[in-house]
Motif scaffolding. Structure first.
Motif, short mmCIF file in Angstrom:
data_model
loop_
_atom_site.label_atom_id
_atom_site.label_comp_id
_atom_site.label_asym_id
_atom_site.label_seq_id
_atom_site.Cartn_x
_atom_site.Cartn_y
_atom_site.Cartn_z
N GLY A 1 0.84 -1.19 0.00
CA GLY A 1 0.00 0.00 0.00
C GLY A 1 0.87 1.24 0.00
N TRP A 2 0.32 2.35 -0.46
CA TRP A 2 1.16 3.53 -0.65
C TRP A 2 1.64 4.16 0.66
CZ3 TRP A 2 -0.02 8.36 1.20
CH2 TRP A 2 -1.35 8.63 1.55
N GLN A 3 0.82 4.03 1.75
CA GLN A 3 1.26 4.63 3.02
C GLN A 3 2.51 3.95 3.57
OE1 GLN A 3 -1.96 3.75 2.43
NE2 GLN A 3 -3.39 5.26 3.31
N ARG A 4 2.51 2.62 3.62
CA ARG A 4 3.68 1.91 4.12
C ARG A 4 4.86 2.09 3.17
NH1 ARG A 4 1.45 -3.94 6.44
NH2 ARG A 4 0.17 -3.07 8.13
N ALA A 5 4.57 2.15 1.88
CA ALA A 5 5.64 2.37 0.90
C ALA A 5 6.34 3.70 1.17
CB ALA A 5 5.06 2.34 -0.51
N ALA A 6 5.56 4.72 1.51
CA ALA A 6 6.16 6.03 1.79
C ALA A 6 7.07 5.96 3.02
CB ALA A 6 5.06 7.07 2.00
N VAL A 7 6.63 5.24 4.04
CA VAL A 7 7.44 5.12 5.26
C VAL A 7 8.74 4.37 4.97
CG1 VAL A 7 7.53 4.15 7.57
CG2 VAL A 7 5.44 5.28 6.78
N LEU A 8 8.64 3.29 4.18
CA LEU A 8 9.84 2.53 3.84
C LEU A 8 10.83 3.37 3.03
CD1 LEU A 8 8.18 -0.89 2.94
CD2 LEU A 8 9.62 -0.41 4.92
N LEU A 9 10.31 4.16 2.11
CA LEU A 9 11.18 5.03 1.32
C LEU A 9 11.83 6.11 2.19
CD1 LEU A 9 8.95 5.44 -1.86
CD2 LEU A 9 11.11 4.21 -1.72
N ALA A 10 11.08 6.56 3.21
CA ALA A 10 11.65 7.53 4.15
C ALA A 10 12.82 6.91 4.91
CB ALA A 10 10.59 8.02 5.12
N GLY A 11 12.70 5.64 5.27
CA GLY A 11 13.78 4.95 5.96
C GLY A 11 15.04 4.87 5.10
N ILE A 12 14.86 4.60 3.81
CA ILE A 12 16.01 4.56 2.90
C ILE A 12 16.65 5.93 2.80
CG2 ILE A 12 16.71 4.14 0.52
CD1 ILE A 12 14.47 2.05 0.34
N THR A 13 15.81 6.97 2.72
CA THR A 13 16.33 8.34 2.63
C THR A 13 17.12 8.71 3.89
OG1 THR A 13 14.36 8.91 1.35
CG2 THR A 13 15.66 10.73 2.21
N GLY A 14 16.77 8.09 5.02
CA GLY A 14 17.48 8.37 6.25
C GLY A 14 18.93 7.92 6.26
N LEU A 15 19.38 7.20 5.23
CA LEU A 15 20.79 6.81 5.13
C LEU A 15 21.68 7.97 4.69
CD1 LEU A 15 20.37 3.37 3.30
CD2 LEU A 15 20.87 3.74 5.73
N VAL A 16 21.08 9.01 4.14
CA VAL A 16 21.86 10.13 3.60
C VAL A 16 22.77 10.78 4.65
CG1 VAL A 16 21.69 12.45 2.59
CG2 VAL A 16 20.30 10.58 1.69
N PRO A 17 22.28 11.08 5.87
CA PRO A 17 23.18 11.69 6.86
C PRO A 17 24.41 10.85 7.16
CG PRO A 17 20.90 11.97 7.55
CD PRO A 17 20.88 11.04 6.37
N LEU A 18 24.28 9.52 7.14
CA LEU A 18 25.44 8.66 7.36
C LEU A 18 26.42 8.74 6.19
CD1 LEU A 18 23.66 5.48 8.80
CD2 LEU A 18 24.87 7.27 10.06
N LEU A 19 25.90 8.75 4.98
CA LEU A 19 26.76 8.82 3.80
C LEU A 19 27.48 10.17 3.71
CD1 LEU A 19 24.32 7.16 1.24
CD2 LEU A 19 26.47 6.18 2.10
#
Length: 414
Positions: A172-190
């Motif tokens: 579903g699109w809501q959970r998909a958005a949350v999962l994509l947000a988690g991937i985006t959260g890798l940016v500060p580490l990189l």
């Protein structure tokens, strides 16, 4: 008297490799996630019983706030370096993507998917990465490095288009958005990878004139070629944002399956890798002005063919590959022209302004696409506007003078 330790050549190579790897991964994630918002148009609109114009406005605001934030982010990179800017931008970007899943009113969608994602992109986008690389990479490798980082962003589109559609279909699109947000959260580490080269700026920087930010901006806006470049990049933003957001619903109206649409976006991203890298490589030996004119004329001809041909999956895939080759291939040439005209001391600021104009175009492309669809019941009129703008931009780049502006030339400046 003690001397500073001299870095071993192998350690310098490793540090440069870490820098490029982290820069490319940040570009891949941030552009990849941003490129698939169009997949959420119909699911979000259907869930909340909103018109497409509502979602289009949120994405238009996203483009506008990205553009507004980019010059400030570029100025902060010029002054303090890229790490803190990328870390803060990555957190805000991830928060905005996640908030889209919990928006229950248009205002909440506008604030989350629009304002927060836009400001986060201003700090963590591939544009910030390019501005940092321009200062850290020697001139002999600069165009190549800019093309490589841009190509990585394009690869992100190829990776995230089927991934995003798959997540929406599976969860579903809501959970998909949350999962994509988690991937985006890798940016500060990189972003921490930029520490490997943070104290090794390009040595040519010391040979450039330091006019100060205010005088630099004033001189740039008085330089005719810079103004022409702004007009051209406005068109680029208009075209790409319209296609990225409105191509999926346009194809849905034609009866094209969501699977074919997802692969269409993926092919744009994959071809974009080749186009962006090739543009950067060609820019080391050939006229960047000529490359840009070719790209915009090519887009106009290709889009005209696409809307005139009867719809078919084969035609869609051909269009996706061809337009992908011409997608972000404008970025290495455009950013390269900025460094040719003004040097790299205020590259983040000056290219940030160029990108702000690009995002103004993106705002109008997304917003006008949704508005004209609601007014006319179709996309035909806006497609032809996109074609006309491509011809205009191709012509605008022809008079650009590809050399250092006199106010920034140590030989001619007084």
């Amino acid at each position: 008297m003690t001397s500073k330790p001299v870095a071993h050549p192998s350690s310098s190579i490793r540090a440069f490799g870490v820098l490029l790897a982290c820069a490319c991964l940040i570009s891949l994630i941030t552009f990849g996630v941003r490129s698939i918002f169009g997949l959420f148009t119909d699911p979000v609109s259907g869930t909340h019983d909103w018109s497409r114009e509502v979602f289009a406005l949120a994405i238009a605001l996203q483009n506008l706030f990205w553009g507004m934030g980019q010059p400030f982010a570029g100025a902060l990179v010029d002054r303090y370096g890229p790490i803190r800017v990328l870390v803060a931008g990555g957190f805000v970007y991830a928060l905005g993507v996640a908030s889209m899943a919990f928006a229950s009113a248009p205002l909440e969608l506008n604030l989350g998917a629009g304002v927060l994602v836009g400001l986060g992109m201003g700090g963590a986008s591939y544009i910030t990465v390019l501005g940092a690389l321009a200062r850290l990479v020697p001139e002999s490798r600069r165009s190549w490095a800019l093309g490589l980082a841009t190509a990585a962003g394009s690869l992100g589109q190829f990776v995230f288009a089927p991934l995003g559609q798959g997540l929406i279909d599976a969860y579903g699109w809501q959970r998909a958005a949350v999962l994509l947000a988690g991937i985006t959260g890798l940016v500060p580490l990189l972003a921490l990878g930029f520490r490997s080269q943070a104290d090794r700026p390009d040595s040519s920087l010391s040979q450039e004139l330091d006019l100060g930010v205010a005088r630099t901006l004033r001189s740039a806006f008085l330089h005719r070629s810079y103004v022409l470049l702004l007009f051209g990049f406005f068109v680029c933003g208009f075209q790409l944002a319209f296609i990225m957001v409105h191509l999926p619903p346009y194809l849905a109206d034609l009866g094209v399956s969501t699977s074919a649409t997802g692969w269409s976006l993926a092919l744009i991203g994959l071809a974009n890798v080749v186009g962006a890298y090739s543009s950067g490589a060609l820019g080391t030996k050939h006229s960047k002005r000529a490359i840009l004119s070719f790209i915009y004329f090519g887009r106009a001809a290709l889009i005209a063919w696409f809307i005139l041909m009867p719809p078919s999956v084969a035609g869609l895939m051909f269009f996706s590959v061809a337009i992908g080759l011409l997608w972000l291939s404008t970025v290495p040439a455009t950013s390269g022209l900025v460094s040719v005209m003004f040097g790299t001391r205020y590259m983040g600021t000056l290219f940030g302004v160029v990108f702000f104009v690009h995002q103004l175009g993106s705002f109008f492309g997304v917003w006008l696409g949704g508005t004209l669809f609601e007014r006319t019941g179709g996309y035909e009129l806006i497609w032809w506007i996109v074609v006309a703008l491509g011809v205009f931009s191709g012509l605008v780049h022809l008079p650009i003078v590809e050399k250092r502006a006199s106010a920034f030339d140590p030989v001619t400046a007084t």
